[in-house]
Design a protein around this motif. Sequence first.
Motif, short mmCIF file in Angstrom:
data_model
loop_
_atom_site.label_atom_id
_atom_site.label_comp_id
_atom_site.label_asym_id
_atom_site.label_seq_id
_atom_site.Cartn_x
_atom_site.Cartn_y
_atom_site.Cartn_z
N ALA A 480 0.83 -1.21 0.00
CA ALA A 480 0.00 0.00 0.00
C ALA A 480 0.86 1.26 0.00
O ALA A 480 0.57 2.23 -0.72
CB ALA A 480 -0.92 -0.01 1.23
N GLU A 481 1.93 1.27 0.79
CA GLU A 481 2.80 2.44 0.85
C GLU A 481 3.43 2.72 -0.53
O GLU A 481 3.46 3.88 -1.00
CB GLU A 481 3.88 2.25 1.90
N ASP A 482 3.91 1.66 -1.17
CA ASP A 482 4.54 1.86 -2.49
C ASP A 482 3.52 2.27 -3.54
O ASP A 482 3.82 3.06 -4.45
CB ASP A 482 5.24 0.56 -2.93
N LEU A 483 2.30 1.75 -3.41
CA LEU A 483 1.26 2.11 -4.38
C LEU A 483 0.91 3.59 -4.27
O LEU A 483 0.72 4.28 -5.28
CB LEU A 483 0.01 1.25 -4.14
N LEU A 484 0.87 4.10 -3.05
CA LEU A 484 0.61 5.53 -2.86
C LEU A 484 1.78 6.37 -3.37
O LEU A 484 1.58 7.44 -3.95
CB LEU A 484 0.35 5.82 -1.37
N LYS A 485 3.00 5.87 -3.16
CA LYS A 485 4.17 6.62 -3.63
C LYS A 485 4.17 6.72 -5.16
O LYS A 485 4.43 7.78 -5.71
CB LYS A 485 5.45 5.94 -3.14
N THR A 486 3.90 5.60 -5.82
CA THR A 486 3.92 5.63 -7.28
C THR A 486 2.83 6.51 -7.84
O THR A 486 3.03 7.23 -8.83
CB THR A 486 3.79 4.19 -7.83
N SER A 487 1.65 6.49 -7.24
CA SER A 487 0.59 7.38 -7.71
C SER A 487 0.94 8.84 -7.44
O SER A 487 0.60 9.74 -8.24
CB SER A 487 -0.74 7.02 -7.05
N ASP A 488 1.63 9.09 -6.33
CA ASP A 488 2.09 10.44 -6.02
C ASP A 488 3.10 10.92 -7.06
O ASP A 488 3.07 12.07 -7.52
CB ASP A 488 2.69 10.46 -4.62
N VAL A 489 4.02 10.02 -7.42
CA VAL A 489 5.01 10.36 -8.45
C VAL A 489 4.32 10.68 -9.77
O VAL A 489 4.67 11.65 -10.47
CB VAL A 489 6.02 9.20 -8.62
N ALA A 490 3.33 9.88 -10.12
CA ALA A 490 2.61 10.12 -11.37
C ALA A 490 1.86 11.45 -11.31
O ALA A 490 1.77 12.19 -12.31
CB ALA A 490 1.63 8.98 -11.64
N MET A 491 1.34 11.81 -10.15
CA MET A 491 0.63 13.07 -10.00
C MET A 491 1.58 14.25 -10.20
O MET A 491 1.25 15.22 -10.92
CB MET A 491 -0.03 13.14 -8.62
N TYR A 492 2.77 14.19 -9.61
CA TYR A 492 3.73 15.28 -9.78
C TYR A 492 4.24 15.34 -11.23
O TYR A 492 4.56 16.43 -11.73
CB TYR A 492 4.90 15.12 -8.81
N ARG A 493 4.27 14.20 -11.87
CA ARG A 493 4.64 14.19 -13.29
C ARG A 493 3.62 14.96 -14.11
O ARG A 493 3.96 15.73 -15.01
CB ARG A 493 4.74 12.73 -13.77
N GLN A 494 2.35 14.78 -13.76
CA GLN A 494 1.29 15.51 -14.46
C GLN A 494 1.37 16.99 -14.16
O GLN A 494 1.17 17.83 -15.05
CB GLN A 494 -0.09 14.96 -14.05
N LYS A 495 1.70 17.36 -12.93
CA LYS A 495 1.82 18.78 -12.58
C LYS A 495 2.91 19.45 -13.41
O LYS A 495 2.75 20.56 -13.92
CB LYS A 495 2.12 18.92 -11.09
N SER A 496 4.06 18.74 -13.51
CA SER A 496 5.16 19.31 -14.28
C SER A 496 4.87 19.33 -15.78
O SER A 496 5.55 20.03 -16.54
CB SER A 496 6.45 18.53 -14.01
N SER A 497 3.84 18.58 -16.22
CA SER A 497 3.50 18.52 -17.64
C SER A 497 2.40 19.48 -18.02
O SER A 497 1.91 19.44 -19.15
CB SER A 497 3.10 17.09 -18.02
N GLY A 498 1.92 20.30 -17.09
CA GLY A 498 0.90 21.28 -17.45
C GLY A 498 -0.34 21.24 -16.58
O GLY A 498 -1.29 21.98 -16.86
N ARG A 499 -0.42 20.35 -15.59
CA ARG A 499 -1.57 20.27 -14.67
C ARG A 499 -2.85 19.92 -15.41
O ARG A 499 -2.82 19.61 -16.61
CB ARG A 499 -1.75 21.60 -13.90
N ASN A 500 -3.97 19.93 -14.68
CA ASN A 500 -5.32 19.73 -15.23
C ASN A 500 -5.37 18.53 -16.17
O ASN A 500 -5.67 18.65 -17.36
CB ASN A 500 -5.78 20.99 -15.97
N GLY A 501 -5.08 17.35 -15.60
CA GLY A 501 -5.12 16.13 -16.39
C GLY A 501 -4.71 14.96 -15.53
O GLY A 501 -4.63 15.05 -14.30
#
Length: 793
Positions: A480-501
């Motif tokens: 569970a901890e790693d699953l939350l970390k990976t989703s968090d990483v993906a979220m920050y990737r989206q933020k750096s790519s322009g947000r809103n997606g």
Amino acid sequence: MFATLIAVNGPLLLTFFVVTKNTMQREMIAKKEIVLNANAKAFSKLLWDYDYENLEKWTTALATERDVFSVEVFDDKGKRVAFASNDEGRPRGTETEETLLSKEIIHQVDDTTYSVGAINIRFISDRIRSAAVEQVAYPVILFVVSTFSVLVAALLANRFMITRPLNRLNDAIETTHRSGSRKKVEWSSSDELGRVSDAFNEMQDSLDKDEEKLRKANKRLAFLYHNTPVMLYSIDIEDRIVNVSDYWLDATGYQRDTVLGRKFSDFICQDCVEDYLANRRLLVTGQHETLEFTSVFLKSDGTRLDVLITEIRDFDKSSTGRQSLSVMTDICNLKAAEAKILHQARTDFLTGLLNRQGFTHRLNEAIYASAGTHDVAVLFFDLDKFKWVNDNLGHFAGDQVLLLVTQKVSELLQPSDCFGRFGGDEFAIMLTGEHAKTRAVELAIEINQALRQPINIIGRQVQISASIGISYYPENAASAEDLLKTSDVAMYRQKSSGRNGHCVFDVQFGQEAARQLEIRETISEALEHDWFELYFQPIVNLKSRSTVGFEGLLRLIHPEQGVLPPLEYIQVAEQTGSILEIGDKVLELGMQALQKLEADPDWRDSYVALNLSAAQFLPELPDILASNLSAYSVSGKRLVLEITETTLMQSNLDLDKLIARIKGLGCALALDDFGTGFSSLSYMNRFDVDVVKIDQSFTRGLGTTSLGAPSNKTAPFIEAIVGLSQKLALTVIAEGIETEDQLQCLIDRDVTYGQGYLFGKPKPLDHYLRGSQEDRSAVISFPALPEPKVQQS
């Protein structure tokens, strides 16, 4: 007493009689010797004068004494000259023992002594002994009589003075022993027995008082045992109930006669019996002196009662065996309160959603239940520009936005989905089932569409969007901890790519995240070991190519990896907040550089430009600057602070006042990377800046095209910037000059100052301080910057 008297006084009396008799006998013989000596002196004259007639008479008279048996007188020749005997004194028909006393008769004439004869007197020994016995017998008889009188008197006294009170004392003791009642001794006297009787009576009174206290204490103890609001009971070594309190009966609903003698395990829920007996064995075998454990008790009506059982072993080794002293506490309310606290601990207080702890718990349960047979998907998202809402509309408005977002997203979820808020504007959603992956992407799109509608908050329309990261179990994580970390990483990737997606996690993201973690650790080490340095690039007058100042550019010099790319670790530092510590280090190194330049006469008039991060624009920034300027004794007029349009865009409404305080220290402000933002002109109008730095992208655009002519788009932009700056009395500096063509184009368009590789790459300050005389002579003063503008109200 009589036997004791005979045993003790008999030998003493016999010894007294023998000793006294012998003493008397010796005294009587001594008296006879005195008589002998006296008669010897009397006979000496008679023998000297040969007066045998008177000698015979004197001898006869001497023989008449009672104890004398015979008297013989001899002359000096040994011839007996007189003899007399006492036949009347000799017992008839018996042999008598005689005692002979002899004495030499001496006569003295003119100091000359002459032996004139001898005298022998025989005494009857029995008579001497008899006389001695007679003299001793009277006191002995008197002693015996007096002793027996004393004995009789003692017996009588013992009878009345000792035996009677002792009998009464014994009767009182027996009566007390038989009946249990305290009987006193009816005896009063001033002797020891009287004091013993008084002491016994006082002891009886004291025992009565102690017994009364014990009765009250036992009564009180029984009252407390039965009425204390806890369930008290005792069980023996075989788990049989031997006693229960009234409160125990009231709480459980049983009757006393129905529980005494039964095993306590009969009242324990069947699911808990084995655990209960295991705990009991620890107590019975002596492995523990006390035990505390929870169990489930069955009341008389079949109701289950959660109880806390506390037992302590009783060390009573009587025939009944050891017992335990036990307390059974109802913890049903405690369990309910614990469940409520657990619910509160796992629930977000604002939205009512699960918090991070509760969501992680549910996620762990879902992963365990899936057992690899179906997918688990996690959507991790936060709201874009939510900080603007809090800063400009207030935290109450921010809470309203969070509630509305929660409502909108909840309407898109199924009952089996799990929704949680991790704090701030971070949310997470868990999807399970065969189509979890497909639903995750579809749900992410639906969330973005739902949030696209403006939100009406306190009379204002607010546009909210979300950056969503998606990861899957077991493809992207094993826990569970790693699953939350990976989703968090993906979220920050989206933020750096322009947000809103939304963005689905990829292995490459994990590698980038690992690199970011490595950079974070490198930044921490660099701050700890002073790996940060400032390299300085000269700012020159474009026409004369004279150095007017330096821009301090931060470099992280790793002892093994060398100089690291600034863009990489600056971005990580801004994300982690360590940019504030780095900013403090930049100010410190900049002040040190100014101090060194001021100490060198050739560089005294040059200035230093330092870049500030948006995170450093805090209310305390002017105080930090003032402190550094004072500590290094340098003037603020030789310090230029460069800020970007991003800093101005993200700032709050108090930035005007903050800039005014900074300029009050004499520092100049430069607008860096001018022209790259969509609202640069508005910021030039709003904020009091002194220098405009044309971004290097415009400078590069001044190069020749494929047709050999300068770009016909960039030059007009630069001309416009220069013209506007001249109208506003701002100094213009061009960045990124690398070729002579670029330099000439800038000079042709009235750009006064510039920097770039054409004039020199960034180097340590000591390189310039040790430079040639030509380099030193090329320094000219930086033109005075305009005075801070006074804004009219």
